[in-house]
Each structure stands twice: as structure tokens, then as C-alpha cells.
Design a protein around this motif. Sequence first.
Motif, PDB file in Angstrom:
ATOM      1  N   THR A  41     -42.854  23.948 -63.286  1.00  0.00           N
ATOM      2  CA  THR A  41     -42.190  25.065 -62.608  1.00  0.00           C
ATOM      3  C   THR A  41     -43.136  25.962 -61.818  1.00  0.00           C
ATOM      4  O   THR A  41     -42.691  26.648 -60.884  1.00  0.00           O
ATOM      5  N   ALA A  42     -44.418  25.990 -62.170  1.00  0.00           N
ATOM      6  CA  ALA A  42     -45.351  26.922 -61.542  1.00  0.00           C
ATOM      7  C   ALA A  42     -45.344  26.859 -60.010  1.00  0.00           C
ATOM      8  O   ALA A  42     -45.259  27.901 -59.344  1.00  0.00           O
ATOM      9  N   PRO A  43     -45.410  25.650 -59.410  1.00  0.00           N
ATOM     10  CA  PRO A  43     -45.419  25.598 -57.946  1.00  0.00           C
ATOM     11  C   PRO A  43     -44.082  25.999 -57.315  1.00  0.00           C
ATOM     12  O   PRO A  43     -44.029  26.277 -56.116  1.00  0.00           O
ATOM     13  N   LEU A  44     -43.026  26.020 -58.120  1.00  0.00           N
ATOM     14  CA  LEU A  44     -41.683  26.282 -57.597  1.00  0.00           C
ATOM     15  C   LEU A  44     -41.243  27.726 -57.788  1.00  0.00           C
ATOM     16  O   LEU A  44     -40.218  28.138 -57.248  1.00  0.00           O
ATOM     17  N   GLY A  45     -42.001  28.464 -58.585  1.00  0.00           N
ATOM     18  CA  GLY A  45     -41.567  29.817 -58.897  1.00  0.00           C
ATOM     19  C   GLY A  45     -40.348  29.842 -59.800  1.00  0.00           C
ATOM     20  O   GLY A  45     -39.585  30.805 -59.804  1.00  0.00           O
ATOM     21  N   ALA A  46     -40.161  28.778 -60.576  1.00  0.00           N
ATOM     22  CA  ALA A  46     -39.012  28.666 -61.472  1.00  0.00           C
ATOM     23  C   ALA A  46     -39.396  29.107 -62.881  1.00  0.00           C
ATOM     24  O   ALA A  46     -40.570  29.297 -63.196  1.00  0.00           O
ATOM     25  N   LYS A  47     -38.398  29.246 -63.739  1.00  0.00           N
ATOM     26  CA  LYS A  47     -38.627  29.672 -65.115  1.00  0.00           C
ATOM     27  C   LYS A  47     -38.805  28.464 -66.028  1.00  0.00           C
ATOM     28  O   LYS A  47     -38.113  27.460 -65.895  1.00  0.00           O
ATOM     29  N   ALA A  48     -39.725  28.590 -66.947  1.00  0.00           N
ATOM     30  CA  ALA A  48     -39.992  27.515 -67.912  1.00  0.00           C
ATOM     31  C   ALA A  48     -39.668  27.999 -69.318  1.00  0.00           C
ATOM     32  O   ALA A  48     -39.767  29.189 -69.629  1.00  0.00           O
ATOM     33  N   GLY A  49     -39.266  27.056 -70.165  1.00  0.00           N
ATOM     34  CA  GLY A  49     -38.985  27.394 -71.544  1.00  0.00           C
ATOM     35  C   GLY A  49     -39.032  26.156 -72.411  1.00  0.00           C
ATOM     36  O   GLY A  49     -39.336  25.055 -71.947  1.00  0.00           O
ATOM     37  N   ARG A  50     -38.718  26.349 -73.667  1.00  0.00           N
ATOM     38  CA  ARG A  50     -38.741  25.259 -74.643  1.00  0.00           C
ATOM     39  C   ARG A  50     -37.312  24.854 -74.974  1.00  0.00           C
ATOM     40  O   ARG A  50     -36.408  25.695 -74.967  1.00  0.00           O
ATOM     41  N   VAL A  51     -37.095  23.568 -75.227  1.00  0.00           N
ATOM     42  CA  VAL A  51     -35.777  23.112 -75.674  1.00  0.00           C
ATOM     43  C   VAL A  51     -35.390  23.893 -76.924  1.00  0.00           C
ATOM     44  O   VAL A  51     -36.155  23.977 -77.885  1.00  0.00           O
ATOM     45  N   GLY A  52     -34.244  24.505 -76.876  1.00  0.00           N
ATOM     46  CA  GLY A  52     -33.800  25.415 -77.919  1.00  0.00           C
ATOM     47  C   GLY A  52     -33.568  26.804 -77.373  1.00  0.00           C
ATOM     48  O   GLY A  52     -32.758  27.568 -77.902  1.00  0.00           O
ATOM     49  N   ASP A  53     -34.274  27.142 -76.263  1.00  0.00           N
ATOM     50  CA  ASP A  53     -34.034  28.414 -75.587  1.00  0.00           C
ATOM     51  C   ASP A  53     -32.636  28.406 -74.975  1.00  0.00           C
ATOM     52  O   ASP A  53     -32.077  27.337 -74.676  1.00  0.00           O
TER      53      ASP A  53
END
Length: 207
Positions: A41-53
Motif C-alpha cells: 500500500t505504501a506506493p499507493l497511499g492506501a491503508k494497510a492492516g491485518r486480517v481480522g481488522d
Amino acid sequence: MTAVTIIGAGDIAAAVADLATKAAVKVQVLARDVEKARTLTAPLGAKAGRVGDAITGEIVVLAVPYPAVAEVLARYADQLTERILIDVTNPIDFATFDNLVVPGESSAAQIIQDTALQARVVKAFNANLGATIATGQVGSLTTTVLVAGDDADAKRAVIDLATAGGLEAVDAGSLKRARELEALAFLQITLAAAKKTPWTGGFALVR
């Protein structure tokens, strides 16, 4: 356009995340390994998280290996109601690479719909190799996404997402057609694995 949550961080997940970003859609990527999600996600400006979020997108892209599907559906059972669930999985028997692991009269997408009854399941992107989604090209042709589902509005949303991201998209019919889409993908993947076609190529639709 609505927001998209992608569960998974492999090649297809990365390609669809990039596509959604091009379509000016907010993207959330959830993965078991949150560092992989952050790298994606870093190059896209998107949000990252863990499965379960918690899921934030109205469209959810199920981009995990088919054997992981049941666990993901169980984890998010209470969050999928009325959401569009895009199934990009291909239920290939990777032990033999010679069969699909779902009944002949069914499909992975139908099994997912039967499990997540309140979701609006759409089969899409599974018949495209990741590189052709990422580049938008199959040879000299624009990549075409085949879309199957029983909910017309859900299919339209997926088609709009694909076209807004620069691809072509075709309504392939009801969710019953997912079986043929999975068989088409199976053939394409086995040809590429046998080095008879490149992973950067694949089947194209001429219209």
C-alpha cells in the motif's frame, strides 16, 4: 465511487489495489502479514492492516488462496451483509495441478455465495493473470475483465471499477458462469506454469 477492501497481499491483490487507486477509489489492504500489506500500500497511499481488522470498503475483494477462503469468511461473517464480495480465487488442486477441487456442477464462487448468504458475490479478475491487470494489456489489446454474478447492481459496480481503472469489462452472465471462468483460468494458469505461454500474457477478448 465506493471504497474497496482487499483481503490478501499477493500479485492479484497488488494489481487490483493499483487498479482501484487509478479509479480514484479509497483502498484498504488486509493481510496476515501486515508488513506485506504495508509494502503493497505504501506506493499507493492506501491503508494497510491485518486480517481480522474491520472492513472499511463497500466492495470486498477476496484475494487469498482458495484453501484460506473458509477461514476468512468465518472471521468476517458479520461484516459481509450487503457488501459486494469479489471472488478472484481459482480452486486449483495444486498437489496435482490437474483438477479443480470443487464439484463439477458448482464453483468456488457459488460455494462462497452459499456460505456468505447476505453478501453479493461477483466472480471477477480470476481469469486475468496479475501482470495483465497491472499493465492493462494482453499483448496489444486492453485487458478485459469477465464479470459473473446474480446481482445486477453488484456486477455494474465491479464493471465500473474495472473500466474506471483503465480496463475493459464484460458482463459474462449469472453466477453459474463462474464455473466456466474458473475453468478458463485453470487452463490459462496451467499453460503458463508449463511455460507454453508467458505469465505476462494470457487470453484476450476481441470485440
